[in-house]
Scaffold this motif. Structure first.
Motif, PDB file in Angstrom:
ATOM      1  N   LEU B 153      29.993  55.772  -6.422  1.00 24.72           N
ATOM      2  CA  LEU B 153      29.905  54.425  -6.976  1.00 24.72           C
ATOM      3  C   LEU B 153      29.039  54.449  -8.239  1.00 24.72           C
ATOM      4  CD1 LEU B 153      30.555  51.341  -6.337  1.00 24.72           C
ATOM      5  CD2 LEU B 153      28.211  51.240  -5.457  1.00 24.72           C
ATOM      6  N   ALA B 154      29.527  53.798  -9.280  1.00 19.91           N
ATOM      7  CA  ALA B 154      28.762  53.699 -10.527  1.00 19.91           C
ATOM      8  C   ALA B 154      28.624  52.242 -10.923  1.00 19.91           C
ATOM      9  CB  ALA B 154      29.454  54.489 -11.641  1.00 19.91           C
ATOM     10  N   TRP B 155      27.648  51.973 -11.780  1.00 16.96           N
ATOM     11  CA  TRP B 155      27.466  50.610 -12.295  1.00 16.96           C
ATOM     12  C   TRP B 155      26.713  50.674 -13.617  1.00 16.96           C
ATOM     13  CZ3 TRP B 155      25.090  52.568  -7.969  1.00 16.96           C
ATOM     14  CH2 TRP B 155      23.689  52.766  -8.049  1.00 16.96           C
ATOM     15  N   VAL B 156      26.754  49.548 -14.333  1.00 16.26           N
ATOM     16  CA  VAL B 156      26.026  49.449 -15.598  1.00 16.26           C
ATOM     17  C   VAL B 156      24.586  49.079 -15.280  1.00 16.26           C
ATOM     18  CG1 VAL B 156      25.831  48.188 -17.775  1.00 16.26           C
ATOM     19  CG2 VAL B 156      28.097  48.802 -16.868  1.00 16.26           C
ATOM     20  N   SER B 157      23.664  49.940 -15.678  1.00 10.33           N
ATOM     21  CA  SER B 157      22.257  49.680 -15.353  1.00 10.33           C
ATOM     22  C   SER B 157      21.447  49.275 -16.584  1.00 10.33           C
ATOM     23  CB  SER B 157      21.632  50.916 -14.709  1.00 10.33           C
ATOM     24  OG  SER B 157      21.843  52.055 -15.506  1.00 10.33           O
ATOM     25  N   ALA B 164      18.756  46.532 -15.736  1.00  7.63           N
ATOM     26  CA  ALA B 164      19.024  45.888 -14.459  1.00  7.63           C
ATOM     27  C   ALA B 164      18.105  46.440 -13.380  1.00  7.63           C
ATOM     28  CB  ALA B 164      20.475  46.131 -14.067  1.00  7.63           C
ATOM     29  N   THR B 165      17.905  45.666 -12.354  1.00  8.17           N
ATOM     30  CA  THR B 165      17.167  46.111 -11.172  1.00  8.17           C
ATOM     31  C   THR B 165      18.170  46.217 -10.026  1.00  8.17           C
ATOM     32  OG1 THR B 165      15.209  44.956 -11.956  1.00  8.17           O
ATOM     33  CG2 THR B 165      15.261  45.583  -9.613  1.00  8.17           C
ATOM     34  N   VAL B 166      18.370  47.431  -9.548  1.00  4.68           N
ATOM     35  CA  VAL B 166      19.417  47.679  -8.565  1.00  4.68           C
ATOM     36  C   VAL B 166      18.867  48.638  -7.512  1.00  4.68           C
ATOM     37  CG1 VAL B 166      21.737  48.613  -8.201  1.00  4.68           C
ATOM     38  CG2 VAL B 166      21.196  47.423 -10.343  1.00  4.68           C
ATOM     39  N   ASP B 167      19.119  48.372  -6.254  1.00  8.15           N
ATOM     40  CA  ASP B 167      18.735  49.309  -5.197  1.00  8.15           C
ATOM     41  C   ASP B 167      19.876  50.303  -4.999  1.00  8.15           C
ATOM     42  OD1 ASP B 167      18.190  50.711  -2.883  1.00  8.15           O
ATOM     43  OD2 ASP B 167      17.368  48.976  -1.828  1.00  8.15           O
ATOM     44  N   ALA B 168      19.680  51.497  -5.523  1.00 11.69           N
ATOM     45  CA  ALA B 168      20.766  52.474  -5.573  1.00 11.69           C
ATOM     46  C   ALA B 168      21.244  52.912  -4.193  1.00 11.69           C
ATOM     47  CB  ALA B 168      20.340  53.699  -6.387  1.00 11.69           C
ATOM     48  N   GLU B 169      20.385  52.745  -3.200  1.00 15.44           N
ATOM     49  CA  GLU B 169      20.765  53.203  -1.864  1.00 15.44           C
ATOM     50  C   GLU B 169      21.741  52.252  -1.182  1.00 15.44           C
ATOM     51  OE1 GLU B 169      20.098  56.105  -0.334  1.00 15.44           O
ATOM     52  OE2 GLU B 169      19.124  56.746  -2.186  1.00 15.44           O
ATOM     53  N   VAL B 170      21.718  50.970  -1.545  1.00 14.40           N
ATOM     54  CA  VAL B 170      22.497  50.009  -0.766  1.00 14.40           C
ATOM     55  C   VAL B 170      23.569  49.278  -1.571  1.00 14.40           C
ATOM     56  CG1 VAL B 170      20.576  49.662   0.812  1.00 14.40           C
ATOM     57  CG2 VAL B 170      20.849  48.125  -1.146  1.00 14.40           C
ATOM     58  N   VAL B 171      23.494  49.342  -2.896  1.00 12.22           N
ATOM     59  CA  VAL B 171      24.453  48.563  -3.683  1.00 12.22           C
ATOM     60  C   VAL B 171      25.894  49.011  -3.364  1.00 12.22           C
ATOM     61  CG1 VAL B 171      24.284  50.124  -5.658  1.00 12.22           C
ATOM     62  CG2 VAL B 171      25.013  47.763  -6.007  1.00 12.22           C
ATOM     63  N   VAL B 210      24.967  53.997 -17.711  1.00 14.18           N
ATOM     64  CA  VAL B 210      25.651  53.870 -16.427  1.00 14.18           C
ATOM     65  C   VAL B 210      24.905  54.740 -15.422  1.00 14.18           C
ATOM     66  CG1 VAL B 210      27.760  54.400 -15.135  1.00 14.18           C
ATOM     67  CG2 VAL B 210      27.915  53.354 -17.406  1.00 14.18           C
ATOM     68  N   THR B 211      24.635  54.183 -14.249  1.00 13.81           N
ATOM     69  CA  THR B 211      24.054  54.956 -13.150  1.00 13.81           C
ATOM     70  C   THR B 211      25.156  55.233 -12.135  1.00 13.81           C
ATOM     71  OG1 THR B 211      21.871  53.994 -13.462  1.00 13.81           O
ATOM     72  CG2 THR B 211      22.351  54.901 -11.280  1.00 13.81           C
ATOM     73  N   CYS B 212      25.151  56.413 -11.548  1.00 12.17           N
ATOM     74  CA  CYS B 212      26.192  56.762 -10.581  1.00 12.17           C
ATOM     75  C   CYS B 212      25.563  57.461  -9.377  1.00 12.17           C
ATOM     76  CB  CYS B 212      27.228  57.668 -11.239  1.00 12.17           C
ATOM     77  SG  CYS B 212      28.622  58.083 -10.161  1.00 12.17           S
ATOM     78  N   VAL B 213      26.008  57.098  -8.194  1.00 10.62           N
ATOM     79  CA  VAL B 213      25.564  57.794  -6.982  1.00 10.62           C
ATOM     80  C   VAL B 213      26.762  58.374  -6.242  1.00 10.62           C
ATOM     81  CG1 VAL B 213      23.472  56.426  -6.620  1.00 10.62           C
ATOM     82  CG2 VAL B 213      25.640  55.665  -5.615  1.00 10.62           C
ATOM     83  N   ALA B 214      26.526  59.510  -5.583  1.00 18.48           N
ATOM     84  CA  ALA B 214      27.512  60.064  -4.649  1.00 18.48           C
ATOM     85  C   ALA B 214      26.808  60.174  -3.309  1.00 18.48           C
ATOM     86  CB  ALA B 214      28.006  61.426  -5.124  1.00 18.48           C
ATOM     87  N   ARG B 215      27.326  59.435  -2.318  1.00 16.07           N
ATOM     88  CA  ARG B 215      26.686  59.357  -1.007  1.00 16.07           C
ATOM     89  C   ARG B 215      27.464  60.174   0.012  1.00 16.07           C
ATOM     90  NH1 ARG B 215      26.622  52.860  -1.829  1.00 16.07           N
ATOM     91  NH2 ARG B 215      24.695  52.704  -3.053  1.00 16.07           N
TER      92      ARG B 215
END
Lengths: 365, 365, 365, 365
Positions: B153-157, B164-171, B210-215
């Protein structure tokens, strides 16, 4: 899985930190280049342990031997095998790591991937692996200087919170090599020495930033899609141990500029070729070199192996503590400089050769 | 030169922005995966122009067609060719660029490399090229969800100076898709809309991050040397148009921490497997995934093509001015989100398959 | 240009015939395979010069040394570097070849390609290059035996006009190794010895055919297009020195059969799996193994380097004569046997690993 | 797994026999080559079904469409996507094959490898896959003619027991195309027609041999080890459907000659360059072209799909019989000629480009 990189200027490295030897097979270097061990050794000397009190005191001469690919002082066009035998391995210092995973090192992930691990050192994750890359980079340096006048130079621009002031357009190798930190700003360099020594005394370590420039790169090197020059440079840099960040040109700072501020206006160069008024692009536009100086910044984390006691787990999952013995770098930055240069050189050599196979038909009228 | 990437999950993209079609041949997807166009189209819809007032108004449905590699709704294990025909190309809008190089775009470098250029659009440097990557990424997404439960999942940070303030673990995806900016922080998202619209009105453009996480990435993906997971992720990201910087985990911020602060202490996880107390490593240690969330940040410069007048040169070397017409993105960030995800998915699919060919012998006792 | 082959089981060989060393870096061998030099040496001993009076009398022990990639007798999953140092090089014997091109050898074409040549032996065109392939093949042999029970065996089936009678389904290694010719038909073997010795006495040389089988190969190895199993086997065989022809199954003889004669009817095997009544296909159909014995024939020309006087030209284009001195094989066939096996083993290991990354989803119902 | 081949002149084919389309993405063709569909279509017309009564009567115009990579009639240096849509697929004719494996076809092995199969035709094993190779070969033909004057020509030299008499040095395209058999010996050609028609009437099929020459190949193309020119030509030929044997130069006949008979003595050419008195080497020595005509022979088995009843098994392992319906070639040889040429052309284009990246330093004095 693969320890190879490059398409035409292709290197395959081998060797564990505490195995018999480390080295590289370099395939695709053009024939007839003048080359002996004396061309390789200087870059290895800049990379080797024990060169100053700021780095690990492991005593390795890192003397390179060319096993193949040259004849009477010239390259044959065949694979150039270069090997360095490990001398001062002291696996005993690693005995604690056999069963306890060093935090933020590759001990655990190596075991997770392979189900086996040479615990007598860092294995392939050790910076000793980079000997092969630096040896190949020395060949690339000689090739690129001869065919295109390209010059690649890196230096330490930041250690922890200490930032150097350096004019990237004019700084030279002498200034970089003038201090053991490889920071060409003497004031910052002195502060860095103090900070690194303090960290070592505290059983701690420091990170920082290496800046690298490639000058006199001809226009047209690179490619528009997956093989963009900045993509391959990023891969080369992020494949070095301990790297956490990569920037080309304006980098993350460029994200806070507007298009009008960031765009590099073209002007007519003295030779009639287009030049740019600014260089936020960092010498590459759309993946292809534009003739301006290529400028990179690479962030290195603080060394993972430290002598302070840390929490960790062992192979059976028990929570334990660990304090490293052995001879480790309190700050990898000074030794990272030749590794960065080598990575950039190897990528540029590959792309320069690729361009020779691209620009083969007569120009359009 | 090469428009291909990957070793086992291998994609080859093709197509110019204003040619007949763009697409991808995806080779190496395992047989028997349920797959139809309906699995691909959603990601293309997130990428396509005209989806909101914040992006280019070029009207392209970007409807994908699978030409090969599936049978009765399942993959055959053979190459999957996916194509999108260009519909709303208006080369007339590019007539000014035929002879004048857009600053900080690939017009000049393309001409320098190839000696020929399709000036009716950005050619291979256009973001339209990424259609093929996104289509392949949608296949990778389905494969990785099925075999390993991996979620990307990625988003514009960040846009310009708005963070932006985003909790990367739960968004989650819903929060990302809730606004046309793809920023899951509603307050920041609203400010970003205003900033982007202002930039467009001013004939200007904005960049961002852009921030991106792979869970849920299993441990053991990646490799210790050139194919380090972070190296291949960096290459995938830096091969996207307009990217200037890449960070894994702590990134450049990590260069200002000490080893004691930065090291991720191991603790025993609930299932007995090692976990880390912090995640400065960003889910990768020594090039190999450690089971924590993989976290990346990618910096995008402001769009090069703007409607304000700029200084440049023409093909004959004369200094001229240029103001773009045509339909361009004042800020590429919202559309970059699916491109980033696709790049990460394609890399992870390749490494997951590689690991199946690595872990084949019985465990040591 | 490239001295590498394979995708997952990947070997890169290096070394000139009369340089410092020859060897191989083998990357992609799975971790945890039991492996020491003692697993490699037997195949090298079958390949080495001086093992019988039928082959070159160059005195090389060809003792292999593993420089990396193993730990405590097991593979680490990292590159396995194996090296053999050249001992009995006598470049003086090659002095005549420095300026005169041996007919049908690679002297002239090497010079044409590279513009430089190590004339002190055959360079990369020498059969010494195959040491690296044979070393890698020994690893492949051990891997394939362990994971799939695959057995690869080759023998000399023809020398000049002497053809052996061999039952390919039952012949074993002992019968092959029983004579210095590696022909398991004792009558033919004796005739071959006489013919080879006569050729040597006459300053002449002989060619012949090696037959190779791969038994117990599982179904499903290979691929339908460029990587057809027979295509990669052909490449491996035709990349050996002195090869002029390749046949799979019925070979050229099959071109004189009709479809009704040639087709291999399927019958139900004892385990319910399809088997074929005949095996004109040679164990491969459409590029993929069908579970029957893979059968190859490889044609080798007579050795080019002979002691009789021959017409040739020198580097200045003058027509001259040349009679080789030095220690050369009057017939390469006996030593070609382990080279052929190694080539087949390396290809099968690569394809076996590829299949592990293909067959990863659950079967269709 | 991989449907790609080549390093610099790289093709990736896609498409099933009875899917939506077949085609190729050709990457690495140099920019500025004049190219339109009219350059591609003639080779596809020689390959297509229905062109004479000797081949399958499937009615496919095989009209090629270039989707990308050209602009105003010239190559851009970017991927050239070429596609042919399937028109006259009649999957009903294949219904019997859904559950019954055709003997000596790829039905069973495809199912064994992938666990799924498009039974409506031969899938990737169909000769329709070669459309992409032939399209790429037409580009290679144009490139090689322009840069090096290379000419590649193939013909049918044997069908079943009928052997043609052809002077390989002088035969031209007109003579090859003069008969539907593509055998330039009119007497043999007529006998071949009769034999093929008789086989078709009998529900049977025939095999044979294609001979191919490459003329005016410059010296120095190829490589000494795995990428030997004959090795890559062998792979290209053995990756064509139905091939069982490959010979370069003297081939298997050469195994029955002595060194004195077989060696190609060098003589001074009219331009001072070395030439050879004979050409048993087939234009390649040690993997590298020597300037003489490259000569290949490729053996094709009789077509597997025949209308006579044959024994086989079904997917449940039951022994059954099968008689093909549908439109099949009673002899693949005439249509194989352009496939062979394309394979040779693609390999030579790749090696010609590789040599441009090899010979880059100034000659030794």
């Amino acid at each position: 899985m693969s320890s190879s990189t490059g398409r035409l200027f292709r290197l395959s490295t081998f060797g564990e930190s505490h195995g018999g030897a480390v080295g590289v097979v370099l395939d695709g270097c053009p024939p007839r280049l003048a080359l002996t061990e004396a061309d390789i050794q200087p870059d290895l000397d800049r990379r080797r342990p024990g060169q100053s009190r700021l780095v690990t005191q492991r005593d390795e001469a890192d003397q390179v031997q060319i096993l193949s690919g040259t004849f009477e002082g010239r390259t044959l066009g065949t694979p150039i095998a270069m090997v360095v035998h490990n001398k001062d391995a002291r696996p005993g210092a690693y005995a604690d790591f056999a069963d306890r995973f060093r935090p933020s090192h590759a001990d655990y992930t190596t075991e997770a991937k392979y189900g086996i691990r040479n615990w007598q050192g860092g294995g392939r994750a050790s910076a000793r692996e980079t000997i092969g890359r630096v040896a190949a980079g020395a060949v690339a340096r000689k090739l690129l200087a001869e065919v295109a006048g390209i010059e690649v130079l890196a230096w330490v621009s930041q250690v922890h919170n200490i930032e150097a002031t350096v004019d990237a357009e004019v700084v030279g190798l002498d200034a970089v090599e003038a201090t053991p930190t490889r920071c060409p700003d003497p004031v910052a360099a002195e502060a860095m020495v103090s900070a690194i020594e303090a960290a070592r005394s505290n059983g701690d370590s420091l990170g920082g930033v290496v800046t690298c420039v490639a000058r006199s790169v001809p226009t047209g090197l690179g490619a528009p899609v997956f093989d963009k020059l900045e993509a391959e440079l990023a891969a080369a840099m992020m494949s070095l141990p301990a790297t956490k960040g990569f920037e080309i040109g304006s980098g993350f700072g460029g994200t806070r500029m507007t298009g009008l501020e960031h765009n590099d206006a073209f002007v007519a160069g003295s030779d009639g070729q287009p030049r740019t008024r600014t260089n936020h692009s960092g010498g590459i536009q759309g993946g292809i070199s534009n003739g301006e100086t290529i400028t990179l910044r690479i962030g290195f984390k603080p060394t993972a192996t430290i002598t302070s006691e840390q929490d960790t787990v062992d192979r059976d999952g028990n929570e334990v503590t660990l304090a490293a013995r052995g001879r480790h770098d309190p700050c990898v930055l000074p030794r990272a400089v030749p590794m960065v240069e080598a990575g950039v050189l190897n990528v540029l050599a590959d792309h320069w050769l690729l361009q020779q196979a691209t620009d083969v038909l007569k120009p359009l009228e």
